[in-house]
Write an enzyme that holds these catalytic residues in place. Structure first.
Site, PDB file in Angstrom:
ATOM      1  N   LYS A   1       0.722  -1.369  -0.007  1.00 34.52           N
ATOM      2  CA  LYS A   1      -0.075  -0.040  -0.151  1.00 34.52           C
ATOM      3  C   LYS A   1       0.937   1.160  -0.154  1.00 34.52           C
ATOM      4  O   LYS A   1       0.722   2.135  -0.804  1.00 34.52           O
ATOM      5  CB  LYS A   1      -1.099   0.117   1.352  1.00 34.52           C
ATOM      6  CG  LYS A   1      -1.784   1.286   1.192  1.00 34.52           C
ATOM      7  CD  LYS A   1      -2.969   1.175   2.258  1.00 34.52           C
ATOM      8  CE  LYS A   1      -2.151   1.459   3.610  1.00 34.52           C
ATOM      9  NZ  LYS A   1      -3.006   1.506   4.888  1.00 34.52           N
TER      10      LYS A   1
ATOM     11  N   ASP B   1      -6.733   1.240   0.747  1.00 37.71           N
ATOM     12  CA  ASP B   1      -6.690   1.206   2.430  1.00 37.71           C
ATOM     13  C   ASP B   1      -8.211   0.845   2.730  1.00 37.71           C
ATOM     14  O   ASP B   1      -8.802   0.384   1.996  1.00 37.71           O
ATOM     15  CB  ASP B   1      -6.266   2.667   2.779  1.00 37.71           C
ATOM     16  CG  ASP B   1      -7.434   3.784   2.212  1.00 37.71           C
ATOM     17  OD1 ASP B   1      -8.296   3.431   1.408  1.00 37.71           O
ATOM     18  OD2 ASP B   1      -7.553   4.941   2.795  1.00 37.71           O
TER      19      ASP B   1
END
Length: 214
Positions: A120, A138
């Site tokens: 991420k 997320d």
């Protein structure tokens, strides 16, 4: 969600916010990397408050190393998990200096090899600092992708891969920012605010909410 609705969804998000940007404050790829590292389980507002004091003192890997963990902690102790994050930041800065000439690498494998940097974080840096068409999934993006029917999946990896396949190329660079901001301010976790959602007509969420009565 079919291709026509997907395109219409992103066209609508673009109309609402033509130039979306991250809410993390930074002036270089290095500052962005550190801000994203610090943002895990913390708010962008909280991170920005800390980095506004930190970056004038240490805005390069060399300067951050000179601070050391104890010195860094004095600036970030208002952020959750600050001791672990301080270790990761200092270790990351050491690798940047020793292996990358003090520069943030524009390479996924090299980024993910940095302490505390996962897929991420690497996606955020590649997209926001280097302009690559990546999507960092997320909690906000995961929620929006599932609720709307845009890219449903049981985990972030599945959602990311579906988004990469379904988002039209022209929207790919900004898709990450549009979806995260939409999740943060409109499609909220506890109660989505469907009554003022621009993409509500396209959304496939069954339990849409109504405006609260005054």
């Amino acid at each position: 969600m079919n291709a026509a609705k997907c395109r219409a969804l992103f066209e609508t998000l673009r109309e609402v916010n033509p130039t979306p940007v991250t809410e993390l404050e930074y002036s270089s790829p290095f500052e962005l990397l550190i801000a994203v590292l610090l943002s895990a389980q913390a708010t962008d507002v909280g991170v920005n408050k800390a980095t506004r004091k930190l970056y004038p003192v240490a805005h390069s890997p060399e300067q951050m190393l000179a601070l050391g963990e104890d010195g860094l902690i004095e600036y970030i102790k208002t952020i959750g998990l600050y001791k672990t994050k301080a270790k990761h930041v200092i270790a990351t800065c050491r690798i940047l200096v020793e292996q990358h000439g003090g520069q943030v690498p524009r390479d996924r494998a090299a980024l993910e090899a940095l302490p505390g940097v996962g897929r991420k974080t690497a996606n955020v840096v590649l997209n926001t600092a280097f302009g690559e068409a990546t999507i960092a999934v997320d909690t906000h993006i995961f929620r929006v992708a599932n609720r709307t029917g845009l890219a449903p999946g049981k985990n972030v990896q599945v959602v990311e891969q579906k988004l990469l396949k379904t988002v039209p190329p022209e929207f790919m660079h900004d898709a990450h920012h549009w979806l995260i901001l939409h999740g943060r301010y409109v499609c909220k976790a506890r109660k989505p605010e469907c009554w003022h959602c621009a993409i509500e007509p396209l959304c496939e969420y069954r339990e849409k909410t109504e405006a609260p009565r005054l």
